[in-house]
Design a protein around this motif. Structure first.
Motif, mmCIF file in Angstrom:
data_model
loop_
_atom_site.group_PDB
_atom_site.id
_atom_site.type_symbol
_atom_site.label_atom_id
_atom_site.label_comp_id
_atom_site.label_asym_id
_atom_site.label_seq_id
_atom_site.Cartn_x
_atom_site.Cartn_y
_atom_site.Cartn_z
ATOM 1 N N ILE A 182 35.227 19.681 -31.060
ATOM 2 C CA ILE A 182 34.616 20.083 -32.328
ATOM 3 C C ILE A 182 35.689 20.502 -33.327
ATOM 4 N N ASN A 183 36.633 21.316 -32.887
ATOM 5 C CA ASN A 183 37.686 21.777 -33.790
ATOM 6 C C ASN A 183 38.524 20.622 -34.311
ATOM 7 N N ASN A 224 36.626 21.824 -23.364
ATOM 8 C CA ASN A 224 36.788 20.503 -23.988
ATOM 9 C C ASN A 224 35.910 20.362 -25.227
ATOM 10 N N CYS A 225 34.654 20.785 -25.088
ATOM 11 C CA CYS A 225 33.699 20.660 -26.193
ATOM 12 C C CYS A 225 34.213 21.362 -27.446
ATOM 13 N N THR A 248 31.607 15.399 -42.717
ATOM 14 C CA THR A 248 31.300 14.992 -41.350
ATOM 15 C C THR A 248 30.478 16.076 -40.663
ATOM 16 N N LYS A 249 29.441 15.666 -39.973
ATOM 17 C CA LYS A 249 28.577 16.610 -39.258
ATOM 18 C C LYS A 249 28.732 16.391 -37.751
ATOM 19 N N VAL A 250 28.712 17.498 -37.006
ATOM 20 C CA VAL A 250 28.914 17.395 -35.561
ATOM 21 C C VAL A 250 27.982 18.370 -34.844
ATOM 22 N N SER A 251 27.439 17.929 -33.720
ATOM 23 C CA SER A 251 26.527 18.766 -32.948
ATOM 24 C C SER A 251 27.293 19.893 -32.263
ATOM 25 N N GLN A 252 26.558 20.896 -31.814
ATOM 26 C CA GLN A 252 27.150 22.028 -31.087
ATOM 27 C C GLN A 252 26.388 22.227 -29.779
#
Length: 474
Positions: free
Chosen positions: A385-386, A380-381, A396-400
């Motif tokens: 993210i994709n 899911n994660c 846009t910034k996104v955590s990993q």
């Protein structure tokens, strides 16, 4: 022989490392499953699961009648959210009304709840738990209607102690006090170790429930700068502790809510040393620790605690049964005080549900369930993210995160996610605005998304809709 359930993860980690270090490049074909089996001696099941795992991490792709290839997305650089930079003083900007709005409709089935931080019912072993409930009512004295002893259900405490070995602990049932949930455990710790007017340290951003709890107890909260990958900044922590104005520290060392950060093991060791040096208790919220995506469970701060300065709190609310209210604390040297506080405020934990959880932890059932839910959450994660990177505006910034439930998304500074929440709700999509995770004026352009829902086309469309709304809001 190694357990194949762990072997496939170890093999997947090896391939991921080869891709990220450039040994395997975009477009390279991976050996066939049969070739890997012949070379390594692994079973076809192990290799197939490993390839599926790597594919779920968006590092390889399957091409019909051809095999597996390193995907284009494996080379993509994902911009990570900026570290926080709160001012080093205690502030208290009111967030209650916004929190009430976000969580006032949490049971509405017509809303896509990207704001909620617990697993969907579809991910839980409800049928098995139901059988356990019937069995517990038959086994317990008076069918479970009586109070438990103050320290809690012995069966559950024994299993929690046994499970502590997974993070390097060596607890016994005498080292554990059960509580009706993790937040309850933290609340008892705060009530025991602080008084109104005291100052406590937290990360920033921090779970809004903890911030509001501390505020309700008359405490001041000193939010410290935090890296969205590695957690609280140690230099800032040292400076705050040396001020001698701090009574207590409260941290999530593994897969923090909301950022998803995980402190490296060396940082955890250093934090415990600092707590011992300044004689400052550390309440550690480890509720997400079992939801790791790698091949092994991360340690926590309690792993390195030799003096009893760490009070480690957790529960099964994020992994097994949110409504069972089965939580606990390993209180270290503060056991006597925490037990006394429990007598005054709670007396007994839920009898039947704690017996059910204790039984479920036996015989590998919990371990098997965790393996399945971790794989789903990891998948899911990566899908989240994709989809965010494909659908949201550039920049846009996104955590990993390497585990847990949450993505922390940083949008253009022109976007106020409190207003964006209301815009999204017009499309029946609920998000958690960033500003509820701080008492200071920060994170207004950030939001938390939960990936605890089953991945579907409808869910993908909801995230795409958020991306379209974000583009129109700039």
């Amino acid at each position: 022989m190694k357990n194949s359930n762990y072997l496939y993860l170890q093999f997947a980690d090896v391939i991921e490392k080869q891709i990220k270090t450039g040994l395997l490049n975009v477009g390279d074909k991976l050996p066939s499953i049969r070739e890997v089996c012949a070379e390594t001696g692994y079973s076809m099941s192990t290799v197939s699961k490993a390839y599926y795992e790597i594919e779920s991490r968006s590092l390889i792709e399957s091409r019909p009648q051809s095999g597996y290839y390193v995907s284009n997305t494996s080379a993509r650089t994902i911009p990570e959210p900026s570290p926080s930079s709160p001012i080093l003083k205690c502030e208290n900007i009111d967030r209650e009304d916004l929190i009430d709005q976000v969580y006032g409709n949490m049971t509405d089935k017509n809303i896509t709840m990207l704001s909620l931080g617990f697993p969907s019912n579809e991910l839980l072993p409800i049928a098995k738990l139901n059988k356990g409930m019937v069995q517990a009512m038959r086994q317990l004295p008076n069918s479970g209607t009586s109070y438990e002893e103050v320290q809690g259900n012995l069966n559950l405490r024994k299993e929690i102690a046994r499970w502590s070995f997974s993070w390097g602990g060596s607890l016994t049932e005498r080292d554990i006090i059960t509580m009706p949930g993790c937040t309850s455990a933290i609340s008892h710790c705060l009530m025991t170790l602080t008084k109104p007017g005291d100052t406590i340290i937290t990360e920033s951003p921090a779970y809004f429930g903890i911030l509001q709890l501390a505020k309700s107890l008359g405490l001041y909260i000193m939010e410290l700068p935090t890296n969205m990958t590695t957690g609280i900044e140690l230099d800032a922590l040292k400076k705050a502790l040396s001020s001698k104005k701090v009574t207590l520290c409260l941290l999530m060392s593994n897969f923090s809510n909301p950022s998803g950060s995980m402190m490296p093991a060396e940082h955890k060791k250093e934090v415990v040393k600092l707590m011992e040096f300044y004689n400052i208790p550390l309440i550690e919220d480890d509720i997400h620790g079992d939801l790791y995506f790698g091949s092994s469970r991360p340690t926590n701060c309690k792993t390195y605690d030799e003096s009893g300065i760490v009070l480690c709190c957790s529960s099964v609310s994020k992994t097994l049964a949110p409504g069972y209210r089965a939580g606990w604390v390993s209180p270290g040297k503060f056991k006597k005080e925490i037990l006394r506080n429990k007598i005054y405020h709670t007396l007994s934990s839920p009898t039947i549900t704690h017996e059910v959880v204790g039984d479920f932890l036996k015989n590998g059932r919990y371990e098997n369930h965790l393996r399945k839910i971790r794989q789903i959450l990891n998948h899911n994660c990566n899908n989240y993210i994709n989809t965010v990177l494909e659908s949201f505006p550039p920049g846009t910034k996104v955590s990993q995160p390497q585990g847990g439930f949450f993505l922390w998304v940083e949008l253009d500074k022109k976007i106020d996610t409190a207003a964006f929440y209301h815009l999204a709700m017009k499309h029946n999509i609920s998000i958690a605005p960033g500003r509820i995770f701080s008492f200071q004026d920060q994170f207004s352009n950030c939001m938390r998304l939960s990936f605890g829902l089953p991945w579907t086309n409808e869910l993908r469309q909801s995230i795409q809709t958020l991306g379209q709304l974000a583009a129109k809001s700039i």
